[in-house]
Each structure stands twice: as C-alpha cells, then as structure tokens.
Motif scaffolding. Structure first.
Motif, mmCIF file in Angstrom:
data_model
loop_
_atom_site.group_PDB
_atom_site.id
_atom_site.type_symbol
_atom_site.label_atom_id
_atom_site.label_comp_id
_atom_site.label_asym_id
_atom_site.label_seq_id
_atom_site.Cartn_x
_atom_site.Cartn_y
_atom_site.Cartn_z
ATOM 1 N N ILE A 43 2.462 -18.416 -22.717
ATOM 2 C CA ILE A 43 3.276 -19.621 -22.870
ATOM 3 C C ILE A 43 4.301 -19.446 -23.987
ATOM 4 O O ILE A 43 3.951 -19.129 -25.124
ATOM 5 C CB ILE A 43 2.370 -20.840 -23.133
ATOM 6 N N GLY A 44 5.572 -19.648 -23.652
ATOM 7 C CA GLY A 44 6.682 -19.452 -24.564
ATOM 8 C C GLY A 44 7.504 -18.217 -24.240
ATOM 9 O O GLY A 44 8.669 -18.111 -24.622
ATOM 10 N N GLU A 45 6.905 -17.271 -23.507
ATOM 11 C CA GLU A 45 7.566 -16.002 -23.210
ATOM 12 C C GLU A 45 8.027 -15.894 -21.750
ATOM 13 O O GLU A 45 8.425 -14.822 -21.288
ATOM 14 C CB GLU A 45 6.623 -14.842 -23.537
ATOM 15 N N GLU A 46 8.014 -17.002 -21.027
ATOM 16 C CA GLU A 46 8.248 -16.987 -19.575
ATOM 17 C C GLU A 46 9.602 -16.407 -19.165
ATOM 18 O O GLU A 46 9.749 -15.865 -18.067
ATOM 19 C CB GLU A 46 8.120 -18.401 -19.009
ATOM 20 N N ALA A 47 10.603 -16.518 -20.033
ATOM 21 C CA ALA A 47 11.942 -16.036 -19.678
ATOM 22 C C ALA A 47 11.976 -14.522 -19.503
ATOM 23 O O ALA A 47 12.787 -14.002 -18.731
ATOM 24 C CB ALA A 47 12.947 -16.458 -20.751
ATOM 25 N N VAL A 48 11.087 -13.814 -20.197
ATOM 26 C CA VAL A 48 11.108 -12.353 -20.122
ATOM 27 C C VAL A 48 10.652 -11.875 -18.746
ATOM 28 O O VAL A 48 11.384 -11.153 -18.049
ATOM 29 C CB VAL A 48 10.233 -11.734 -21.223
ATOM 30 N N ALA A 49 9.454 -12.266 -18.341
ATOM 31 C CA ALA A 49 8.954 -11.852 -17.023
ATOM 32 C C ALA A 49 9.885 -12.319 -15.910
ATOM 33 O O ALA A 49 10.183 -11.570 -14.979
ATOM 34 C CB ALA A 49 7.548 -12.403 -16.797
ATOM 35 N N THR A 50 10.368 -13.553 -16.018
ATOM 36 C CA THR A 50 11.231 -14.105 -14.969
ATOM 37 C C THR A 50 12.542 -13.337 -14.869
ATOM 38 O O THR A 50 12.969 -12.949 -13.773
ATOM 39 C CB THR A 50 11.515 -15.591 -15.240
ATOM 40 N N GLY A 51 13.188 -13.099 -15.987
ATOM 41 C CA GLY A 51 14.468 -12.402 -15.971
ATOM 42 C C GLY A 51 14.358 -10.978 -15.492
ATOM 43 O O GLY A 51 15.183 -10.508 -14.695
ATOM 44 N N VAL A 52 13.334 -10.261 -15.935
ATOM 45 C CA VAL A 52 13.167 -8.864 -15.530
ATOM 46 C C VAL A 52 12.826 -8.757 -14.054
ATOM 47 O O VAL A 52 13.380 -7.913 -13.329
ATOM 48 C CB VAL A 52 12.080 -8.175 -16.382
ATOM 49 N N MET A 53 11.921 -9.603 -13.574
ATOM 50 C CA MET A 53 11.490 -9.523 -12.171
ATOM 51 C C MET A 53 12.641 -9.767 -11.204
ATOM 52 O O MET A 53 12.640 -9.235 -10.082
ATOM 53 C CB MET A 53 10.370 -10.519 -11.909
ATOM 54 N N GLU A 54 13.624 -10.552 -11.618
ATOM 55 C CA GLU A 54 14.780 -10.802 -10.763
ATOM 56 C C GLU A 54 15.587 -9.538 -10.502
ATOM 57 O O GLU A 54 16.322 -9.452 -9.520
ATOM 58 C CB GLU A 54 15.677 -11.868 -11.390
ATOM 59 N N ALA A 55 15.452 -8.553 -11.373
ATOM 60 C CA ALA A 55 16.223 -7.323 -11.228
ATOM 61 C C ALA A 55 15.506 -6.257 -10.413
ATOM 62 O O ALA A 55 16.102 -5.241 -10.056
ATOM 63 C CB ALA A 55 16.551 -6.765 -12.614
ATOM 64 N N LEU A 56 14.226 -6.490 -10.116
ATOM 65 C CA LEU A 56 13.422 -5.485 -9.429
ATOM 66 C C LEU A 56 13.372 -5.715 -7.926
ATOM 67 O O LEU A 56 13.510 -6.837 -7.450
ATOM 68 C CB LEU A 56 11.995 -5.494 -9.993
ATOM 69 N N GLU B 286 18.659 -1.572 -25.838
ATOM 70 C CA GLU B 286 19.340 -2.762 -26.339
ATOM 71 C C GLU B 286 18.329 -3.877 -26.598
ATOM 72 O O GLU B 286 17.243 -3.903 -26.032
ATOM 73 C CB GLU B 286 20.415 -3.244 -25.367
ATOM 74 N N ALA B 287 18.722 -4.792 -27.464
ATOM 75 C CA ALA B 287 17.912 -5.967 -27.763
ATOM 76 C C ALA B 287 18.569 -7.176 -27.114
ATOM 77 O O ALA B 287 19.796 -7.265 -27.030
ATOM 78 C CB ALA B 287 17.801 -6.176 -29.270
ATOM 79 N N VAL B 288 17.743 -8.114 -26.645
ATOM 80 C CA VAL B 288 18.246 -9.286 -25.942
ATOM 81 C C VAL B 288 17.451 -10.510 -26.372
ATOM 82 O O VAL B 288 16.293 -10.391 -26.783
ATOM 83 C CB VAL B 288 18.162 -9.078 -24.410
ATOM 84 N N ASP B 289 18.075 -11.672 -26.300
ATOM 85 C CA ASP B 289 17.402 -12.928 -26.611
ATOM 86 C C ASP B 289 16.365 -13.216 -25.536
ATOM 87 O O ASP B 289 16.699 -13.616 -24.423
ATOM 88 C CB ASP B 289 18.441 -14.059 -26.687
ATOM 89 N N GLY B 290 15.101 -13.023 -25.873
ATOM 90 C CA GLY B 290 14.030 -13.196 -24.902
ATOM 91 C C GLY B 290 13.682 -14.634 -24.593
ATOM 92 O O GLY B 290 12.804 -14.902 -23.766
ATOM 93 N N MET B 291 14.363 -15.592 -25.230
ATOM 94 C CA MET B 291 14.158 -17.007 -24.927
ATOM 95 C C MET B 291 15.225 -17.523 -23.964
ATOM 96 O O MET B 291 15.232 -18.696 -23.594
ATOM 97 C CB MET B 291 14.185 -17.837 -26.213
ATOM 98 N N ASP B 292 16.138 -16.641 -23.565
ATOM 99 C CA ASP B 292 17.248 -16.981 -22.667
ATOM 100 C C ASP B 292 17.060 -16.219 -21.359
ATOM 101 O O ASP B 292 17.334 -15.019 -21.280
ATOM 102 C CB ASP B 292 18.581 -16.613 -23.325
ATOM 103 N N VAL B 293 16.595 -16.905 -20.334
ATOM 104 C CA VAL B 293 16.267 -16.241 -19.073
ATOM 105 C C VAL B 293 17.482 -15.585 -18.434
ATOM 106 O O VAL B 293 17.380 -14.515 -17.819
ATOM 107 C CB VAL B 293 15.593 -17.233 -18.094
ATOM 108 N N VAL B 294 18.650 -16.192 -18.583
ATOM 109 C CA VAL B 294 19.863 -15.613 -17.998
ATOM 110 C C VAL B 294 20.237 -14.324 -18.730
ATOM 111 O O VAL B 294 20.594 -13.321 -18.098
ATOM 112 C CB VAL B 294 21.021 -16.616 -18.040
#
Length: 330
Positions: free
Chosen positions: A49-62, A210-218
């Motif tokens: 809980i709180g980290e949902e943007a990471v899994a969601t954003g990455v999975m969209e690319a796979l 690279e580093a990315v804002d993991g709270m920003d799903v886009v």
C-alpha cells in the motif's frame, strides 16, 4: 521503436485502466490486512500500500509473454501480471486452490502460466533468477523481457552487484526495477548505504539507468515504456529506480518505531491513487462516474476472491509429503 511501445496516450480509457489497476492492488491488500487480524490469513504479510504506481506503470510496458520476478511484497505484481485474485487469495488462505497450492502463502506466489516467477522471500534473491530467465531467452532467440522488482535494501547484497554485472556484461534483456521506499525493513537508507543514489550504483556497471518519481504512475509508465523499447531494440539491460513510499509497516509484526507518524501522513497526502485521481478528474481524463464504476468493479472482484478462498479446500494430510524431498542418509 514503434509508437505503441514508447507513447502513453492518456485518453479516458487508459486513465480508467491505470486507476483500476492501482485500486485493485489497494483494495485487495486492505482486505488482506483485515483478514489477517481475523486470523483467516496467517504467517507473514507484507503490504504494498502506497507503492501501487510502480507495479501499475511498469506492467503497462510489458507484453504477456514477458516474465516478472518479484519480492515478498508481491501481491500487486502477481495480480497485474494476470494471476487471478481468486488464486492469490486462496493462496493467502493456504487453500490448495491457490496459485502455489496453498504451500507458498503470501511471500511465495508463483504462476508459470502467466510467467510470474515469485514471490521470493530472500532479499535480492530474485535478481539472479531474473538474469537466468533472460539468459535463457537470449540463448533461445526469444524476443522477451524479464522485469525484476526489488527494494533498495537489495542494493547492499552481493546478488545485486553480481546480477547487474552479468546482465551488463552479457547484454541480457532485463529491466531491473528498484522500488526505493526509503526503509529496508526498519533501517533508513542513509544509515545503511554510503551511496544513497541507487540509480548511480547501477550506472557504475555501464548500464542505462534512471530515477523516476515512483508516486506518479504516468511517469513510471513513460520511463518503463522507454526502457522496455530500448531493451527490445538493443538487448541490453536497463535499470529504473522508482522512488516511492510504503504507507503500512514493513510487515504485520512491525511496530514501526523507526519513522514518525507525521512523515507517513505527509506521504499519504501525495499518494499515487489520490494524486492520479485528482489530476485525471481535473484534466478531464476521468469523470466522477468512472471513479464510482471502477471502485464498484474492484470491490466486487475482491469480495468474489474472498468467497472463493473461503470455499476452498485444505490439502489432504496424505498429500503433505508430495513434492518434498529428503536427503538419504547412510
């Protein structure tokens, strides 16, 4: 590189999907926490809980044929990779209808059909597995990517350095995703690492990082699509450090004495679901009825998963030694 693999089109349909996927993780895990207090779920339980943007954003690319290797905080990764909520919840209950026949529990979800290879309880233990999967794909000439998720605590382990070195040296199609939530169990990053920039560690292996804002799903999806497209084109590994924050304790047994409650509340105010929903509504990417419909769909899925697990069956006692091996002593 095609537009399909590198561009993010934030139309209403896609905004709805991103919200839907993040909410699926959030509601599923909130229910798991509730069931844990009722002793329906036992053993260890580590929430995402709180980290949902990471899994969601990455999975969209796979692609569906790509592999995913995760940690013990992996319920959301499994859910978004295609493992059914029913099979995951049954596994949490320890029922034989679970994805690991009830033997793995929360930390060891596994499903070969969707190419979800754990659920690994050992810190950094998934990285060598990901390297092996990618090497097999390369040797077989398969156009696949292996995404490997792990926390920043893994950067202190030998497997992290060995895996990144081999992936770079052998040009393997791995997307390393570091979910940096600032605390490896209960130790702040700056107290355990002399170099707190995890992406810089990866770059030292001559790897694109690279580093990315993991709270920003886009932002996570954009970076992931760019990285995955480059991997498919060049065959070389990429590294993403997603800077995020977990709202719950490390595990259900954690008294969470190492960080202030005020800090947690500050992070909740910029949580990924709240942030994206507010932006999408203001920008016209979502309507209020979309949010209501998505919440209803997710609540229904979670309720059905609980019912499935409740109706599941325990493994017969006579089967408990199946698949278990013992060393023969002379």
């Amino acid at each position: 590189m095609s537009e399909r693999t590198t561009k993010v089109h934030l139309n209403r349909e896609h905004c709805r999907k991103l919200l839907h996927q993040m909410l699926r993780i959030r509601r599923f895990e909130e229910k798991c926490a509730e069931l844990y207090t009722q002793e329906k779920i036992r053993g260890f339980l580590h929430l995402y809980i709180g980290e949902e943007a990471v899994a969601t954003g990455v999975m969209e690319a796979l692609d569906p044929d790509d592999a995913v290797v995760a940690t013990y905080r992996e319920h959301g990764h499994a859910l978004l990779k295609g493992v059914s909520a029913d099979a995951i919840m049954a596994e949490m209950y320890g029922k034989q209808e679970g994805c690991s026949r009830g033997r793995g529990g929360s930390m060891h979800l596994f499903d070969a059909a969707t190419r979800f290879y754990g659920g690994n309880a050992i810190v950094a233990g998934g990285l060598p597995i990901a390297v092996g999967l990618a090497l097999a794909d390369k040797l077989a000439g398969r156009d696949r990517v292996t995404a490997c998720f792990f926390g920043e605590g893994a950067a202190a382990e030998g497997e992290f350095h060995e895996s990144l070195n081999l992936a770079a040296l052998w040009r393997l199609p791995v997307l390393f995703v570091c979910e940096n939530n600032l605390f490896a169990m209960g130790t702040a990053l700056e107290l355990s690492e002399s170099e707190t920039d995890i992406s810089a560690k990866a770059a030292s292996y001559s790897m694109n990082s690279e580093a990315v804002d993991g709270m920003d799903v886009v932002a996570v999806e954009v970076a992931s699509r760019r990285a995955v497209a480059a991997i498919r084109k060049t065959g070389a590994a990429h590294f993403l450090e997603c800077r995020t924050y977990r709202f719950r304790a490390h595990s259900m047994y954690d008294p969470q004495l190492y960080r202030a409650k005020e800090e947690v509340e500050e992070w909740k105010d910029k949580g990924p679901i709240l942030r994206f929903r507010k932006w999408a509504l203001n920008a016209g990417g979502l309507r209020e009825e979309d949010v209501e419909e998505v919440e209803a769909e997710v609540d229904r899925e979670v309720a059905e998963a609980v019912a499935f697990a409740e109706a599941g069956t325990w493994e017969p006692v006579e089967d408990l030694m199946r698949d278990a091996g013992a060393e023969k002593r002379i």
